[in-house]
Design a protein around this motif. Structure first.
Motif, PDB file in Angstrom:
ATOM      1  N   VAL A 283       1.770  17.545   3.404  1.00 59.43           N
ATOM      2  CA  VAL A 283       2.009  16.409   2.518  1.00 59.43           C
ATOM      3  C   VAL A 283       2.330  15.198   3.382  1.00 59.43           C
ATOM      4  CG1 VAL A 283       3.432  15.461   0.670  1.00 59.43           C
ATOM      5  CG2 VAL A 283       2.878  17.889   0.674  1.00 59.43           C
ATOM      6  N   THR A 284       1.682  14.094   3.069  1.00 58.67           N
ATOM      7  CA  THR A 284       1.936  12.851   3.788  1.00 58.67           C
ATOM      8  C   THR A 284       2.030  11.718   2.777  1.00 58.67           C
ATOM      9  OG1 THR A 284       0.682  13.654   5.697  1.00 58.67           O
ATOM     10  CG2 THR A 284       1.145  11.294   5.593  1.00 58.67           C
ATOM     11  N   ALA A 285       3.041  10.903   2.918  1.00 57.40           N
ATOM     12  CA  ALA A 285       3.202   9.727   2.059  1.00 57.40           C
ATOM     13  C   ALA A 285       3.573   8.549   2.939  1.00 57.40           C
ATOM     14  CB  ALA A 285       4.271   9.972   0.997  1.00 57.40           C
TER      15      ALA A 285
ATOM     16  N   HIS B  89       0.844  -1.192   0.000  1.00 56.06           N
ATOM     17  CA  HIS B  89       0.000   0.000   0.000  1.00 56.06           C
ATOM     18  C   HIS B  89       0.882   1.244   0.000  1.00 56.06           C
ATOM     19  CE1 HIS B  89      -4.010  -1.836   0.930  1.00 56.06           C
ATOM     20  NE2 HIS B  89      -3.211  -2.834   1.286  1.00 56.06           N
ATOM     21  N   ALA B  90       0.577   2.156  -0.902  1.00 56.24           N
ATOM     22  CA  ALA B  90       1.253   3.456  -0.948  1.00 56.24           C
ATOM     23  C   ALA B  90       0.172   4.526  -0.968  1.00 56.24           C
ATOM     24  CB  ALA B  90       2.145   3.573  -2.176  1.00 56.24           C
ATOM     25  N   LYS B  91       0.141   5.332   0.069  1.00 53.47           N
ATOM     26  CA  LYS B  91      -0.860   6.379   0.194  1.00 53.47           C
ATOM     27  C   LYS B  91      -0.186   7.744   0.170  1.00 53.47           C
ATOM     28  CE  LYS B  91      -4.111   3.608   2.918  1.00 53.47           C
ATOM     29  NZ  LYS B  91      -4.919   3.538   4.167  1.00 53.47           N
ATOM     30  N   PHE B  92      -0.816   8.643  -0.538  1.00 50.37           N
ATOM     31  CA  PHE B  92      -0.295  10.007  -0.633  1.00 50.37           C
ATOM     32  C   PHE B  92      -1.437  10.979  -0.401  1.00 50.37           C
ATOM     33  CE2 PHE B  92       0.361  13.882  -3.093  1.00 50.37           C
ATOM     34  CZ  PHE B  92       1.607  14.295  -2.622  1.00 50.37           C
ATOM     35  N   HIS B  93      -1.143  11.983   0.411  1.00 48.50           N
ATOM     36  CA  HIS B  93      -2.160  12.981   0.742  1.00 48.50           C
ATOM     37  C   HIS B  93      -1.510  14.351   0.736  1.00 48.50           C
ATOM     38  CE1 HIS B  93      -4.747  15.116   3.987  1.00 48.50           C
ATOM     39  NE2 HIS B  93      -5.204  15.372   2.775  1.00 48.50           N
TER      40      HIS B  93
ATOM     41  N   ASN C 121       9.366  15.249   8.369  1.00 53.52           N
ATOM     42  CA  ASN C 121       9.529  14.054   9.189  1.00 53.52           C
ATOM     43  C   ASN C 121       9.710  12.850   8.274  1.00 53.52           C
ATOM     44  OD1 ASN C 121       8.959  15.756  11.328  1.00 53.52           O
ATOM     45  ND2 ASN C 121       6.785  15.226  11.326  1.00 53.52           N
ATOM     46  N   LEU C 122      10.725  12.083   8.558  1.00 50.67           N
ATOM     47  CA  LEU C 122      11.017  10.896   7.758  1.00 50.67           C
ATOM     48  C   LEU C 122      11.214   9.721   8.692  1.00 50.67           C
ATOM     49  CD1 LEU C 122      11.751   9.492   5.074  1.00 50.67           C
ATOM     50  CD2 LEU C 122      14.107  10.248   5.449  1.00 50.67           C
ATOM     51  N   GLN C 123      10.425   8.679   8.484  1.00 48.16           N
ATOM     52  CA  GLN C 123      10.544   7.438   9.249  1.00 48.16           C
ATOM     53  C   GLN C 123      10.597   6.277   8.280  1.00 48.16           C
ATOM     54  OE1 GLN C 123       6.997   8.159  11.871  1.00 48.16           O
ATOM     55  NE2 GLN C 123       8.410   7.520  13.464  1.00 48.16           N
ATOM     56  N   LEU C 124      11.489   5.350   8.555  1.00 46.04           N
ATOM     57  CA  LEU C 124      11.653   4.228   7.637  1.00 46.04           C
ATOM     58  C   LEU C 124      12.102   3.002   8.410  1.00 46.04           C
ATOM     59  CD1 LEU C 124      11.657   3.242   4.681  1.00 46.04           C
ATOM     60  CD2 LEU C 124      14.064   3.898   4.571  1.00 46.04           C
ATOM     61  N   ARG C 125      11.514   1.899   8.057  1.00 39.24           N
ATOM     62  CA  ARG C 125      11.921   0.601   8.601  1.00 39.24           C
ATOM     63  C   ARG C 125      11.787  -0.413   7.479  1.00 39.24           C
ATOM     64  NH1 ARG C 125       9.689  -3.720  11.470  1.00 39.24           N
ATOM     65  NH2 ARG C 125       7.603  -2.895  11.118  1.00 39.24           N
TER      66      ARG C 125
ATOM     67  N   ILE D 296       6.717   9.770   5.131  1.00 35.64           N
ATOM     68  CA  ILE D 296       7.286  11.102   4.945  1.00 35.64           C
ATOM     69  C   ILE D 296       6.162  12.103   5.166  1.00 35.64           C
ATOM     70  CG2 ILE D 296       8.408  12.677   3.338  1.00 35.64           C
ATOM     71  CD1 ILE D 296       9.625  10.326   1.944  1.00 35.64           C
ATOM     72  N   LYS D 297       6.425  13.087   6.013  1.00 35.25           N
ATOM     73  CA  LYS D 297       5.412  14.103   6.303  1.00 35.25           C
ATOM     74  C   LYS D 297       6.050  15.486   6.248  1.00 35.25           C
ATOM     75  CE  LYS D 297       3.940  12.675  10.315  1.00 35.25           C
ATOM     76  NZ  LYS D 297       3.109  12.598  11.538  1.00 35.25           N
ATOM     77  N   LEU D 298       5.321  16.382   5.631  1.00 31.68           N
ATOM     78  CA  LEU D 298       5.677  17.795   5.655  1.00 31.68           C
ATOM     79  C   LEU D 298       4.594  18.495   6.470  1.00 31.68           C
ATOM     80  CD1 LEU D 298       7.568  20.038   4.673  1.00 31.68           C
ATOM     81  CD2 LEU D 298       6.058  20.327   2.704  1.00 31.68           C
ATOM     82  N   VAL D 299       5.002  19.018   7.623  1.00 28.98           N
ATOM     83  CA  VAL D 299       4.047  19.501   8.610  1.00 28.98           C
ATOM     84  C   VAL D 299       4.297  20.977   8.875  1.00 28.98           C
ATOM     85  CG1 VAL D 299       3.091  19.131  10.920  1.00 28.98           C
ATOM     86  CG2 VAL D 299       4.038  17.209   9.632  1.00 28.98           C
ATOM     87  N   LEU D 300       3.223  21.712   9.000  1.00 32.88           N
ATOM     88  CA  LEU D 300       3.289  23.113   9.404  1.00 32.88           C
ATOM     89  C   LEU D 300       2.809  23.197  10.854  1.00 32.88           C
ATOM     90  CD1 LEU D 300       3.910  25.933   8.206  1.00 32.88           C
ATOM     91  CD2 LEU D 300       1.467  26.180   7.776  1.00 32.88           C
ATOM     92  N   LYS D 301       3.691  23.673  11.740  1.00 32.32           N
ATOM     93  CA  LYS D 301       3.389  23.681  13.168  1.00 32.32           C
ATOM     94  C   LYS D 301       3.476  25.101  13.717  1.00 32.32           C
ATOM     95  CE  LYS D 301       5.394  19.108  14.099  1.00 32.32           C
ATOM     96  NZ  LYS D 301       6.389  18.371  14.923  1.00 32.32           N
TER      97      LYS D 301
END
Length: 1705
Positions: A907-909, A871-875, A1005-1009, A1028-1033
């Motif tokens: 952006v979230t993937a 599954h590959a989801k992109f938002h 934010n980058l997380q990988l396993r 992978i997330k690009l977040v505005l905080k």
């Protein structure tokens, strides 16, 4: 004797071979135990797998001869989802009951000697159960050959007829036999497989089998024993493996493993009977595809009531829309599509009645029905379009999407054929086009899977083409050809040829665009009949009568057919005599692109092009972009056997500087397949007529009428045909043309009127304006099925293995927009008045996009699903709520938005790989496990050695390692931590950029396993999970922020806007404040004084450090230029860190034999720079120092001590050098031209944010630009400063500094012109003494790609220790169209030679030293203007030397008294004419006559002066300049020793004449529209001698003489005329006595005059038999339309004596 007989008997018995063909007795029942197992996953241990296991008892009983009964007893079905083999199977009792209900029925089959016949089962038995029985019976299929123990054959089985190998081993002692059977599932004659969604994917028939990503094999082992009734199978074991390598990696594979075991347990004497049971024939042993074709493998739906289920999902989707939660919408949309596929027409009609009047429901329902693609859904959509139940836009989208996606069968084809002829479609032009294009695509898909393609389905397209030709309807011709091209059937070739002039004379009247469409229509046909298409296209390619664009299109299609070497060589041979440089350049560049291709599908054509290029001249590669080219972008990765290639076909026209056609194409390659993703084309003609003004009445001027009359005196001349302005474009997706559009002159004029006239005259514009006034609000959602690709093959167990890829997308947007304008809009409002209005915009827009891609491998049936799912989801979500005020007239923009109050994911993937198990009885409890579980085996590189001794002494202490799981909280890690953690199985990274002033921060934010620690393959990198997330905080601030504001003010109010922000000055004080006060305030606000004070302190400290470490400085060798005219001062701070480069090699001829890295850069310098003495060496070229400054002899000696070649040292100029000549701060003398303010509006009213101010001084002798950015907070002294200036004619410098008072970090750059190996060159140097660590990390990451990119573009490279923190680029011009490049990076030198330039530079590669020293040679100002001027047409005449517009030079001596047409506008407008003849005063001088509009201008020499006569009136030079009062501007002025004429509206940019020399420069838009001795200005130098008739003369004299204007013998001074001549002496042509006449007229004296001077010319002749009665009267016949049979040299008259000329008194 008895003993002998007994021995013979034993010998006979021993040699007798048993019949090992298996069988079953009719009177017995055999009881077997059966187990079938399927597992999916990766082979590495510790990873999750999914599978199924079926166990049961199988009872086989005899019925009659060859007929047997099979009954399955106690079936058990277990699911597996866990870590293999650790976790146990799980059993579902409900699923077992469902499966047992069909498996426990009676089955009958035919079986004889190991071969199966038909299989019978009760009626309505599910096909899935029958296939499971086939899997059991398939184990008993054996083909026995009596005479062989090892043999190969093609054997039928459950998977089709495949290559099979047998090995038989007999054990006579135990009466047993063992049979080994293996099947090659990659080599099947008739393989059972199903492909869905692959109609647009083309496989490579010539590629080797190893290119396949799916490989399979099966192995069977049989143990049999001999019985009285025959051979009986006691045990059968099979194992089947399918290996899937999605990225073609040998180690990166996923595996499907199937195992079966059938063991004989018992034999009973009994016979079965099925007389009371009605059985149905279900066919042979071959697998039958069931409902899995309708069942998507990514979810399992229990079909109860499709209509109610569709309603339920629609309600869920609408509810999610309203709540703004759309993440699960793509998955729900797939479920909706699946339900629509099983819905009946009645269900669809009922749903339409419910939701037709509900827009949101209607949109979702239509999208799902369009994507369903079944015959029922298609018929439903067709009926709605026919009944006009859909809107125009809905109908267009349905035809464009659904018709291309629907299943192509007889019903759908007939439905589309009826629809295209319906009244609804015929009356709507757009729908008419879309329907025919979709019908052609549907024919292509139908015929690609059908054994035959009936002519009846092509008939509607053929009828459209025939009707279009009969009515001469151009639009329908184009539509018919494009639809036939979509169909791609060879049966349409004859229809296509009717549109090509070389095959059909009637096509001569068709426009060029029809020829192009006809050629492109052959593209798909070539895939089925390449030889026939190649034969047709080759004739088109070599036909010079066709326009170059048509021939280039033929070239494109030929190479798409992958031609063999003979055809490619034939094309190359034709280019050797090609007269069109456009065609030659295009074909050569296309061959060159293919020659370097490394794609396996193109290996043969690539090799052929490599050979063909050897036949052609490399000069074709050096042609500029004025000529047609093929541009190649992309790459292919052999390791993964994948790549993407983008090609741009740039086709230029000789008659225009604008391209006639541009085709952009993107093609993807994967394994042994190719797919054309998208292709966009733009064709144009006559656009120059739209670019320039059209309101000048040229036809009303005298020039137009005179040129009409003069044209009749030139034999064969005719004006160019008019061009109808047209822009045509088309879009192709997956090789099928979806839509095309034509924009003609009328449409463009209507658009211009709509923009310039009052809105009340155009209803569409009025509606738009009214809608803007009311505001725009609404919500829009559109779901798309982006892709569905499925490949299904049966397994030996009887279950289908499916590999599939699904991709869906959802676009969602909500908007609320209000617009206020001042002045308000009215009925007479013109759209262009928007630029003068004050526009206020309130908007709340929230666009978002969701995509969900799923790739699966596993079992997919109506009862259960098992396998792997990726599954590959992109938002992407970008909410925008803002207020904007735009005033273009005042050059201001104000933008306000809300601050960051909460965390927003922009952006979230995410990617995850699961092992899944589902069954229809427990849908809600599906099993889903990550393939890489948390407790997976650890990376061996992370394990630590434990000493036994230490353990015994200190106890079992262990060192804790990093967690394998994905971190829930994010932390900031250093660079070292990143690389350490990235080396393991998992890591987490956070990159944040904070803006405290604005109260927000952006974080990546980058997380990988992943499982790359097991095997380093691309597939293993996808195993696991990643995000992978690009977040505005928001960021905590001292005071709350109400809003964020951006203001941009340009022009004179820029300075006041900055002051107003800080001091809160009212706008009424804007004009009253003095300029010096404004400058003082602005200087204080920007903190300029502190910036320059800090800069001075830093400079002083830098000088002290340099003095202390002077002996360690290495200074680069630079050649001195003693003729420079500028004073130099201290050493430049910009180049203080520069280091010496390698010494110079010899120049001139030796340059080509040396490496680029060894060249020495020699910049131009100023006068007064001193040179220092340096040691000389015989193997090193001499150098001179480049600046005055203090010499560092110590450094020089040190450098020489380290190298065997002496290096001369020098210092360069500094920033302070030119700072003395102009103010450091431009604001002291110039106001700012731009102010940009980004600030936060806080509730405590304190300033927070940033401001940017731009200063320019572009009109001085040393242009300069300064930019200052500062933090407007009171407590901050952070600033950014940028300064760039042109110091002199040879040098430009600049820097970027930022930090505390612009002193923390610094990047400096310098651009210098000079010499590089005796070639004019430019050096660009970049230095970064100090930059932040983040920039260093980013640069280091980018630096890793540099060698690969350089290699891809053909550059050489070498590791070299160059100066650190410095990069130098040198570009040397070796010819007007080529350059050498050398790039020196800290550890690498990249260089390349003879790099082609897109445009020629009008500079000589070898320039004398005096020219280099001359200050007027200003590189920065000359090059752009010179390039532009070089593209214009230039023609010159100097003495007898003539240079044409196409840069062809020749000598020609003009006959006296005769005007020659030097340059003329040959377009239908006939705007100008320039004639020339020898002057009466001297044979070395020329006189000219110019006709422009109502002006006739004569220029001639008299008494050593140039005389001017306008319309017969002498005009003295004293009253010049002369300006016309006509509609178009004409300027006549004195220039140097002659006169110049400028009439740009007429096409003459400039004409200069001084009696000896004439120079004409015409505008861009005159390309291809001129004629005369100066040529056509079309770039076709091979057609350089084109005569008025279009015939190409043999020599320059014939060409020039053909443009002589004849006069009446008694009225004019010219006594020469053009006459067709005959060869007087007898001619034997083809062994026949013949008379021969010239095909073109030759210059002869008029009747009554005799020649006193002649010139030899080369002429072609046409011959006919001597006894022929044909009369060659030039008034009745054109010989240039006849064949040229022979060539001969004749004498042309150039001077006449007319003593016998008789003229009337």
């Amino acid at each position: 004797m008895r003993r002998i007989i007994l021995a013979l008997m034993f010998t006979f018995v021993g040699s007798q071979k048993y019949d090992i063909a298996p069988g079953f007795s009719n009177s017995k029942t055999y009881l077997y135990s059966y187990e079938g197992l399927i597992l999916h996953g990766l082979q590495e241990r510790g990873l999750a797998r999914a599978g199924l296991r079926l166990t049961c008892k199988v009872e086989i009983s005899g019925l009659s001869h060859n007929y047997h009964m099979l009954k399955i007893l106690s079936p058990q079905l277990d699911e597996y989802n866990g870590i293999w083999p650790r976790d146990p199977f799980t059993r579902s009792s409900k699923l077992i009951l469902t499966i047992a209900s069909c498996l426990t029925q009676l089955f009958k089959f035919e079986y004889n000697r190991g071969q199966f016949g038909n299989i019978y089962a009760p009626k309505d038995t599910p096909v899935t159960c029958v296939n499971l029985v086939r899997g059991i019976l398939n184990m008993l299929q054996i083909t026995v050959k009596k005479s062989q123990n090892a043999y190969d054959l093609q054997e039928a089985g459950i998977g089709g007829v495949c290559h099979t190998r047998y090995i038989i081993q007999e054990d006579r002692k135990s009466n047993r036999v063992t049979v080994f059977k293996t099947k090659d599932l990659n080599n099947c004659q008739d393989k059972m497989e199903k492909n869905i969604g692959m109609a647009y994917i083309r496989s490579c028939a010539t590629c080797p089998l190893k290119e396949k990503i799916i490989k399979g094999t099966a192995a069977f082992t049989y143990k049999m024993k001999y019985t009285d009734a025959g051979t009986l199978i006691t045990q059968a074991v099979s194992q089947q493996v399918y290996q899937i390598s999605p990225f073609s990696e040998p180690a990166g594979v996923a595996v499907m493993e199937a195992r079966q075991e059938l063991t004989l347990n018992d034999i009973r004497n009994s016979q079965a009977s099925t007389s009371e049971i009605q059985l149905q024939n279900y066919g042979s042993l071959r697998y039958h595809f069931a409902r899995e074709l309708f069942q998507m493998p990514i979810h399992l739906i229990k079909m109860k009531n499709p209509e109610s289920q569709i309603v339920e999902i629609l309600q869920q989707l609408i509810q999610h829309d309203q709540q703004g939660y759309n993440r699960e919408a793509p998955a729900k949309f797939l479920e909706l599509i699946q339900l629509c596929r099983v819905a009946t027409p009645e269900n669809l009609e009922s749903l339409w009645k419910q939701f037709a009047d509900k827009p949101q429901y209607r949109r979702w329902l239509l999208s799902a029905i369009c994507a369903a693609g079944t015959t029922e859904t298609f018929m439903f959509l067709k009926q709605k379009i026919h009944n006009e139940d859909m809107s125009y836009l809905e109908s267009a989208l349905t035809i464009a999407l659904a018709f291309h996606l629907s299943k192509a069968d007889d019903h759908t084809l007939q439905a589309v054929a009826d629809l295209v002829t319906s009244f609804r479609i015929q009356r709507a032009p757009m729908l008419h086009k879309l329907a025919y294009l979709a019908y052609g695509s549907m024919i292509n898909r139908y015929c690609s899977v059908s054994s035959s393609c009936p002519n009846r389905i092509l008939q509607p397209l053929h009828d459209l083409a025939a009707e279009a030709v009969s009515k001469n309807h151009e639009d329908d011709m184009a539509l018919a050809l494009k639809a036939i091209g979509n169909a791609g059937e060879p049966a349409s070739i004859k229809r296509i040829l009717k549109f090509l002039p070389i095959f059909s004379p009637a096509a001569m009247a068709f426009p060029v665009r029809i020829y192009i469409d006809a050629v492109l229509a052959l593209r798909k046909i070539a895939r089925k009949d390449p030889s026939k298409v190649q034969e047709i296209l080759l004739q088109i390619f070599v036909d010079h009568s066709l326009t170059p664009t048509v021939r280039m299109m033929a070239c494109v299609v030929i190479f798409e057919t992958k031609p063999a070497l003979p055809l490619v060589t034939t094309m190359a041979n034709a280019l050797l005599k090609e007269s069109s440089l456009q065609v030659a350049s295009f074909t050569y560049s296309h061959m060159k692109v293919l020659a370097i291709s490394r794609i396996p599908q193109l290996f043969n054509v690539s090799a052929a092009c490599n050979i063909a290029l050897k036949l052609l001249s490399p000069r074709l590669d050096r042609l500029s972009y004025r000529y047609s080219k093929v541009i190649h972008v992309g790459g292919y990765y052999p390791k993964y056997r994948a790549g993407a290639i983008g090609r741009i076909y740039l086709m230029n026209s000789p008659s225009s500087m604008l391209p006639s056609a541009i085709i952009m194409k993107l093609r993807g390659y994967y394994a042994n397949t190719a797919t054309d993703f998208v292709e966009v084309a733009l064709q144009s003609q006559g656009l120059t007529e739209l670019v320039r003004k059209q309101n000048i009445p040229f036809a009303e001027y005298d020039t137009y009428k005179k040129l009409k009359v003069l044209g009749k005196t030139v034999l064969g001349w005719k004006e160019l045909p008019p061009e109808n302005p047209l822009i045509s474009a088309y879009v192709k997706v997956f090789g099928h043309e979806l839509a095309f559009a034509d924009v003609n002159k009328e449409l463009i004029q209507q658009t211009v009127k709509a923009l310039t006239e009052s809105s009340d005259r155009h209803m569409l514009v009025k509606k738009v304006i009214n809608q803007i006034q009311r505001g725009i609000a609404g919500q829009w959602t559109q779901a798309i099925l982006a892709g569905e690709v499925r490949h299904i093959v049966p397994t030996c167990v009887g279950l289908p293995l499916e590999l599939s890829l699904y991709s869906t997308g959802l676009i969602h947007a909500t908007a609320s927009v209000g617009v206020n304008m001042s002045p308000s809009l009215s009925g007479t409002f013109k759209p262009l008045q928007f630029f003068d209005a004050n526009v206020q915009l309130h908007a709340d827009i929230n666009p978002s996009m969701y995509t969900h891609t799923v790739a699966t491998m596993g079992i997919n049936t109506q009862y259960f699903q098992s396998g792997l799912e990726f599954h590959a989801k992109f938002h992407a979500n970008i909410p925008m709520k803002f207020y904007a005020r735009i005033n273009i007239k005042d050059k201001s923009l104000k933008f306000e938005t809300t601050p960051c109050h909460q965390e927003t994911k922009l952006v979230t993937a995410r990617t995850k790989l699961y092992a899944i198990s589902r069954n229809v009885e427990e849908i809600t409890s599906a099993k889903r496990l990550l393939v890489l579980p948390e407790e997976a085996v650890s990376d061996i590189s992370e394990q630590r050695f434990k000493s036994a001794e230490r353990s015994s002494r200190n106890g079992a202490t262990t060192q804790r390692t990093a967690s394998d799981g994905m971190s829930e909280t994010y932390s900031y890690g250093s660079e070292e931590e990143f690389y350490h953690r990235a080396g393991g199985r998992s890591y987490a990274l956070v990159f944040c950029s904070k803006l405290h002033s604005l109260g927000c921060q952006t974080c990546l934010n980058l997380q990988l396993r992943d499982a790359a620690f097991l095997k380093d393959t691309f597939l293993h990198r996808l195993v696991g999970e990643g995000e992978i997330k690009l977040v505005l905080k928001p960021v905590h601030t001292d005071a709350a922020i109400d809003k964020i504001q951006l203001e941009i003010q340009a022009g004179s109010r820029a300075a006041f806007r900055i002051i107003q922000l800080v001091t809160l000055v009212s706008e009424e004080d804007d004009d009253s404040t003095p300029d010096d006060v404004v400058q003082t305030k602005l200087k204080k606000i920007l903190g300029i004084e502190s910036i320059f004070k800090a800069a001075n302190r830093s400079a002083q400290q830098h000088l002290k450090k340099q003095a202390a470490k002077k002996d360690k400085v290495k200074i680069a060798e630079i050649r001195t230029d003693p003729a420079a005219q500028y004073q130099s001062s201290s050493s430049s701070s910009l180049s203080s860190s520069s280091s010496s480069s390698s010494s110079s090699s010899s120049v001139g001829d030796k340059y080509r034999n040396t490496d680029m890295k060894d060249k020495t850069w020699q910049p131009r310098q100023r006068e007064g720079s001193s040179s220092s003495d340096s040691s000389r060496s015989s193997d090193s070229s001499n150098s001179r120092s480049c600046s005055s400054g203090e010499e560092d002899h110590a450094a020089n000696k040190e450098q020489q001590g380290k190298s065997d070649k002496p290096v001369r040292s020098c210092s360069s100029s500094s920033d302070s050098e030119y700072s003395k000549q102009q103010p450091k701060f431009l604001g002291d003398s110039k106001p700012p031209i731009l102010a940009v303010i980004l600030r936060a509006i806080r509730n405590d009213r304190k300033l927070a944010g940033f401001q940017l101010v731009l200063y320019t001084d572009l009109h001085s002798t040393t242009p300069r630009i300064q930019v200052f950015v500062s933090n407007i907070s009171e407590s901050s002294i952070w600033k950014l400063c940028a300064d760039a200036s042109i110091v002199n004619s040879y040098k430009a410098v600049g820097y970027l500094k930022w930090g505390q008072d612009c002193q923390d970090y610094r990047i400096a750059g310098k651009v210098v012109t000079g010499q590089f190996a005796d070639y004019p060159a430019t050096q660009i140097k970049l230095e970064w003494p100090k930059v932040p660590s983040r920039i260093k990390i980013a640069a280091r990451w980018f630096y890793t790609f540099v060698p690969g990119v350089a290699y891809m573009f053909g550059f050489s490279q070498r590791e070299q220790n160059n100066p650190s923190q410095q990069a130098t680029l040198v570009v040397a011009l070796t010819s007007p169209r080529t350059c050498d490049v050398a790039l020196k990076l800290p550890d690498l030198t990249i260089y390349g030679r003879d790099i082609s330039l897109p445009l020629p530079l009008p500079l000589e590669p070898h320039i004398s030293t005096s020219v280099l020293q001359y200050p007027a040679w200003n590189f920065f100002t000359k090059i752009p203007s010179s390039v532009i001027d070089s593209l214009k047409g230039h023609c010159s005449v100097s003495q007898n030397m003539i240079t044409t517009f196409n840069e062809v030079e020749f000598n020609y001596s003009m006959p006296a008294n005769c005007y020659h047409v030097l340059a003329q506008d040959c377009s239908p407008e006939l705007k100008f004419l320039v004639m020339m003849k020898k002057a009466e005063e001297s044979a070395d001088l020329k006189a000219i006559n110019i006709k422009l509009a109502s002006h006739e201008i004569d220029m001639y020499p008299s008494n050593g002066l140039i005389q001017l006569m306008i319309n017969g009136v002498q005009t003295p030079a004293q009253i010049l300049p002369y300006t016309s009062n006509s509609d178009a501007h004409i300027l006549i002025s004195s220039e140097k020793d002659g006169l110049s004429v400028k009439a740009p509206e007429y096409g003459i940019d400039k004409l200069y004449y001084d009696g000896h020399t004439l120079k004409i420069q015409v505008g861009f838009w005159m390309a291809g529209k001129t004629c005369g001795i100066c040529g056509k200005y079309d770039g076709e130098s091979k057609q350089k001698y084109q005569m008025p008739s279009g015939y190409v003369a043999k020599d320059a004299v014939s060409f020039a003489q053909s443009w002589i204007l004849s006069e009446e013998p008694c009225a004019g001074a010219c006594k020469l005329q053009h006459t067709l001549i005959k060869i007087e002496k007898p001619v034997g042509f083809e062994n026949v006595a013949s008379k021969c006449y010239s095909v073109e007229p030759v210059l002869r004296c008029v009747k009554g005059c005799s020649a006193t001077r002649t010139a030899p010319v080369f002429v072609g002749f046409h011959c006919v038999p001597a006894d022929s009665t044909t009369s060659f009267d030039e008034e009745h016949i054109r010989l240039d339309q006849k064949s040229e049979d022979l060539e001969n040299t004749v004498d042309a008259h150039t001077m006449c004596s007319c003593e016998q000329l008789q003229c009337a008194a």
